[in-house]
Design a protein around this motif. Structure first.
Motif, PDB file in Angstrom:
ATOM      1  N   LEU A 360       0.806  -1.224   0.000  1.00 51.67           N
ATOM      2  CA  LEU A 360       0.000   0.000   0.000  1.00 51.67           C
ATOM      3  C   LEU A 360       0.842   1.279   0.000  1.00 51.67           C
ATOM      4  N   PRO A 361       1.914   1.369   0.782  1.00 57.81           N
ATOM      5  CA  PRO A 361       2.719   2.601   0.718  1.00 57.81           C
ATOM      6  C   PRO A 361       3.287   2.853  -0.676  1.00 57.81           C
ATOM      7  N   LEU A 362       3.674   1.757  -1.379  1.00 58.48           N
ATOM      8  CA  LEU A 362       4.173   1.929  -2.741  1.00 58.48           C
ATOM      9  C   LEU A 362       3.070   2.439  -3.656  1.00 58.48           C
ATOM     10  N   PHE A 363       1.893   1.854  -3.519  1.00 61.42           N
ATOM     11  CA  PHE A 363       0.763   2.310  -4.320  1.00 61.42           C
ATOM     12  C   PHE A 363       0.485   3.793  -4.064  1.00 61.42           C
ATOM     13  N   ALA A 364       0.556   4.189  -2.810  1.00 68.09           N
ATOM     14  CA  ALA A 364       0.271   5.572  -2.455  1.00 68.09           C
ATOM     15  C   ALA A 364       1.263   6.524  -3.110  1.00 68.09           C
ATOM     16  N   ARG A 365       2.533   6.119  -3.183  1.00 67.53           N
ATOM     17  CA  ARG A 365       3.533   6.980  -3.816  1.00 67.53           C
ATOM     18  C   ARG A 365       3.272   7.118  -5.312  1.00 67.53           C
ATOM     19  N   LEU A 366       2.672   6.079  -5.897  1.00 66.89           N
ATOM     20  CA  LEU A 366       2.393   6.122  -7.335  1.00 66.89           C
ATOM     21  C   LEU A 366       1.118   6.900  -7.652  1.00 66.89           C
ATOM     22  N   ALA A 367       0.185   6.978  -6.679  1.00 62.94           N
ATOM     23  CA  ALA A 367      -1.106   7.621  -6.922  1.00 62.94           C
ATOM     24  C   ALA A 367      -1.018   9.122  -6.676  1.00 62.94           C
ATOM     25  N   THR A 368      -0.064   9.778  -7.298  1.00 57.91           N
ATOM     26  CA  THR A 368       0.084  11.227  -7.164  1.00 57.91           C
ATOM     27  C   THR A 368      -0.881  11.920  -8.125  1.00 57.91           C
ATOM     28  N   PRO A 369      -1.173  13.209  -7.871  1.00 61.36           N
ATOM     29  CA  PRO A 369      -2.038  13.923  -8.812  1.00 61.36           C
ATOM     30  C   PRO A 369      -1.528  13.875 -10.242  1.00 61.36           C
ATOM     31  N   GLU A 370      -0.203  13.910 -10.403  1.00 59.78           N
ATOM     32  CA  GLU A 370       0.361  13.868 -11.751  1.00 59.78           C
ATOM     33  C   GLU A 370       0.087  12.515 -12.417  1.00 59.78           C
ATOM     34  N   LYS A 371       0.210  11.429 -11.636  1.00 62.74           N
ATOM     35  CA  LYS A 371      -0.033  10.098 -12.187  1.00 62.74           C
ATOM     36  C   LYS A 371      -1.512   9.861 -12.498  1.00 62.74           C
ATOM     37  N   MET A 372      -2.394  10.543 -11.754  1.00 61.16           N
ATOM     38  CA  MET A 372      -3.830  10.339 -11.938  1.00 61.16           C
ATOM     39  C   MET A 372      -4.463  11.365 -12.867  1.00 61.16           C
ATOM     40  N   ALA A 373      -3.649  12.249 -13.428  1.00 58.16           N
ATOM     41  CA  ALA A 373      -4.189  13.321 -14.258  1.00 58.16           C
ATOM     42  C   ALA A 373      -4.935  12.786 -15.477  1.00 58.16           C
ATOM     43  N   TRP A 374      -4.518  11.640 -15.998  1.00 58.90           N
ATOM     44  CA  TRP A 374      -5.199  11.088 -17.186  1.00 58.90           C
ATOM     45  C   TRP A 374      -6.674  10.822 -16.903  1.00 58.90           C
ATOM     46  N   GLN A 375      -6.997  10.526 -15.634  1.00 56.66           N
ATOM     47  CA  GLN A 375      -8.402  10.334 -15.275  1.00 56.66           C
ATOM     48  C   GLN A 375      -9.106  11.660 -15.025  1.00 56.66           C
ATOM     49  N   TYR A 376      -8.559  12.467 -14.138  1.00 57.30           N
ATOM     50  CA  TYR A 376      -9.286  13.610 -13.599  1.00 57.30           C
ATOM     51  C   TYR A 376      -9.226  14.853 -14.473  1.00 57.30           C
ATOM     52  N   ASP A 377      -8.168  14.988 -15.263  1.00 57.85           N
ATOM     53  CA  ASP A 377      -8.013  16.205 -16.062  1.00 57.85           C
ATOM     54  C   ASP A 377      -8.641  16.091 -17.450  1.00 57.85           C
ATOM     55  N   HIS A 378      -9.272  14.975 -17.732  1.00 57.25           N
ATOM     56  CA  HIS A 378      -9.890  14.789 -19.048  1.00 57.25           C
ATOM     57  C   HIS A 378     -11.038  15.786 -19.239  1.00 57.25           C
ATOM     58  N   ARG A 379     -11.006  16.510 -20.351  1.00 59.34           N
ATOM     59  CA  ARG A 379     -12.051  17.476 -20.658  1.00 59.34           C
ATOM     60  C   ARG A 379     -12.494  17.302 -22.110  1.00 59.34           C
ATOM     61  N   ILE A 380     -13.780  17.544 -22.356  1.00 59.19           N
ATOM     62  CA  ILE A 380     -14.350  17.433 -23.692  1.00 59.19           C
ATOM     63  C   ILE A 380     -14.577  18.824 -24.243  1.00 59.19           C
ATOM     64  N   SER A 381     -14.065  19.083 -25.431  1.00 59.14           N
ATOM     65  CA  SER A 381     -14.281  20.362 -26.096  1.00 59.14           C
ATOM     66  C   SER A 381     -15.552  20.253 -26.937  1.00 59.14           C
ATOM     67  N   TRP A 382     -16.641  20.808 -26.418  1.00 54.29           N
ATOM     68  CA  TRP A 382     -17.929  20.668 -27.104  1.00 54.29           C
ATOM     69  C   TRP A 382     -17.900  21.263 -28.506  1.00 54.29           C
ATOM     70  N   ASP A 383     -17.268  22.393 -28.685  1.00 55.05           N
ATOM     71  CA  ASP A 383     -17.312  23.094 -29.964  1.00 55.05           C
ATOM     72  C   ASP A 383     -16.378  22.503 -31.016  1.00 55.05           C
ATOM     73  N   ALA A 384     -15.427  21.671 -30.603  1.00 56.38           N
ATOM     74  CA  ALA A 384     -14.502  21.104 -31.578  1.00 56.38           C
ATOM     75  C   ALA A 384     -15.241  20.139 -32.513  1.00 56.38           C
ATOM     76  N   PRO A 385     -15.006  20.206 -33.812  1.00 52.05           N
ATOM     77  CA  PRO A 385     -15.682  19.279 -34.738  1.00 52.05           C
ATOM     78  C   PRO A 385     -15.172  17.857 -34.566  1.00 52.05           C
ATOM     79  N   VAL A 386     -16.043  16.900 -34.814  1.00 50.12           N
ATOM     80  CA  VAL A 386     -15.683  15.480 -34.718  1.00 50.12           C
ATOM     81  C   VAL A 386     -15.387  14.965 -36.105  1.00 50.12           C
ATOM     82  N   ALA A 387     -14.223  14.384 -36.270  1.00 53.08           N
ATOM     83  CA  ALA A 387     -13.821  13.870 -37.568  1.00 53.08           C
ATOM     84  C   ALA A 387     -14.156  12.389 -37.677  1.00 53.08           C
ATOM     85  N   ALA A 388     -14.468  11.949 -38.868  1.00 56.23           N
ATOM     86  CA  ALA A 388     -14.761  10.530 -39.096  1.00 56.23           C
ATOM     87  C   ALA A 388     -13.498   9.725 -38.902  1.00 56.23           C
TER      88      ALA A 388
END
Length: 388
Positions: A360-388
């Motif tokens: 668990l301590p090792l896991f905690a060191r890995l679960a930094t905000p920087e490491k978890m940014a792929w989950q939490y910082d994801h944003r959708i640009s509504w106005d951006a066009p969607v390409a096929a």
């Protein structure tokens, strides 16, 4: 201008209203059809809404959701803090989120029909009709969206060989309590790996609190779990935490049996091979159910609903469905896999618990905000066009 003008949304839980609201914003008229004859007020336990989920919900007009929960304090069975993980989120009850979305959909002019249990579809070159158990059919629409959850009828219609949900080995429980008698935890949720079960709680300035527990147990459906009385479940939970130095027993004693929420088996869908066929497509748990342990179920459902609406706004439905799946599959399956790893730690046996606590301590060191940014910082640009 959108190629899709109308949509039938099957399922009126969380993903369905979000999809209908996002479609309306995209210029597509959507109606929601729910199998249950009544609303889902008071149904369901607690959930977390991550920053990425709040952002997606904000795109359909919903803001200020729940209570801040900006960190998770991980403890062992002795109540010793192992680490604190900064993970900004909002704590909410599913019933509260459902009611907010339901009311917003009605305010925006979305029609919601109850007692419409989908049994079949009739598809043609020009559109698709939903056939309900009472023999009625909806008006023809351009597309049909399955937002009907973990045991989706639409998923089965798309692919009769679609996988069934996978059980994690855990049953879920929770409750709100008054007069918790514990110091307020502020914006922190405390979570503990007990010897025999997993426990989480948060207490507030007014003396109230919330708790949840994940109990390793042989598989039971939600209906089977409900056949055991709440008094019996509270007794079994007390037995599970009897040897731990945690506030679990105090909070269980403060929980009247009638207030216990049994959420049943914690399940996921690691991989659904086919998200769409013809004029049908899946969204939310029907396509990518993740365990509650991920803290991302509602957030991913909202993201996918918004992405689907954007794609249908910009592309004909065959290309839109493919673009939507391409944008979503890798992300959601990565979250599902992470939730499954968390569940394996909660359901660990005697030897596994020793290994888990050491790591668990090792896991905690890995679960930094920087490491978890792929989950939490994801944003959708509504106005951006969607390409096929």
């Amino acid at each position: 201008m959108t190629h899709t003008r109308t949509a039938i949304v099957v399922g009126g839980g969380i993903a369905g209203p979000v999809a209908a609201l996002a479609l309306r914003r995209a210029g597509i008229e959507a109606t929601v059809h729910e199998a249950y004859t009544t609303t889902a007020d008071g149904v369901g336990g607690a959930l977390g809404i991550a920053p990425n989920g709040r952002a997606a919900l904000g795109l359909v007009g919903l803001d200020r959701i729940g209570t801040p929960m900006n960190a998770i304090v991980l403890q062992n069975h002795k109540g010793r803090t192992i680490t604190e993980i900064r993970q900004p989120a909002q704590f909410s009850w599913r019933a509260d989120l459902y009611r907010r979305l339901y009311d917003l959909a009605l305010q925006q002019g979305v029609e919601v029909h109850h007692g419409h249990e989908l049994v079949d579809v009739r598809e043609s070159g020009s559109g698709i009709r939903a056939v309900f158990a009472d023999g009625s059919t909806s008006e023809e629409a351009d597309v049909l969206i399955g937002a009907d959850g973990l045991r989706s009828t639409v998923r089965r219609l798309i692919d009769p060989q679609a996988p069934e949900p996978r059980y994690s080995g855990l049953l879920g429980f929770g409750a709100r309590v008054e007069g918790a008698g514990l110091p307020p935890t502020g914006d922190r949720m405390y979570m503990a790996f007990g010897r025999r079960a997993f426990f989480g709680y948060q207490t507030f300035e007014d003396g109230s609190g919330v708790w949840f527990a994940n109990l390793p147990y042989a598989y039971r459906t939600w209906q089977q779990a409900r056949q055991t009385s709440n008094e019996q479940w509270l007794h079994r939970l007390a037995e599970a935490f009897a040897e731990d130095t945690l506030p679990a027993l105090d909070l269980l004693r403060l929980t009247p049996p009638e207030d216990l929420i049994t959420t049943g088996p914690m399940e996921d869908l690691p991989h659904v091979p086919h998200w769409h066929r013809g004029r049908m497509v899946l969204v939310g748990d029907s396509a990518h159910a993740t365990s509650p342990s991920s803290g991302q179920g509602a957030s991913l459902a909202a993201e996918s609903a918004v992405e689907l609406a954007r794609a249908l706004r910009d592309l004909p439905h065959p290309q839109a469905f493919a673009a939507y799946e391409h944008a979503r599959r890798a992300r959601v399956e990565r979250v599902i896999a992470q939730g499954a790893r968390t569940n394996s730690g909660k359901a660990a046996g005697p030897v596994g618990r020793v290994v888990r606590d050491a790591l668990l301590p090792l896991f905690a060191r890995l679960a930094t905000p920087e490491k978890m940014a792929w989950q939490y910082d994801h944003r959708i640009s509504w106005d951006a066009p969607v390409a096929a």
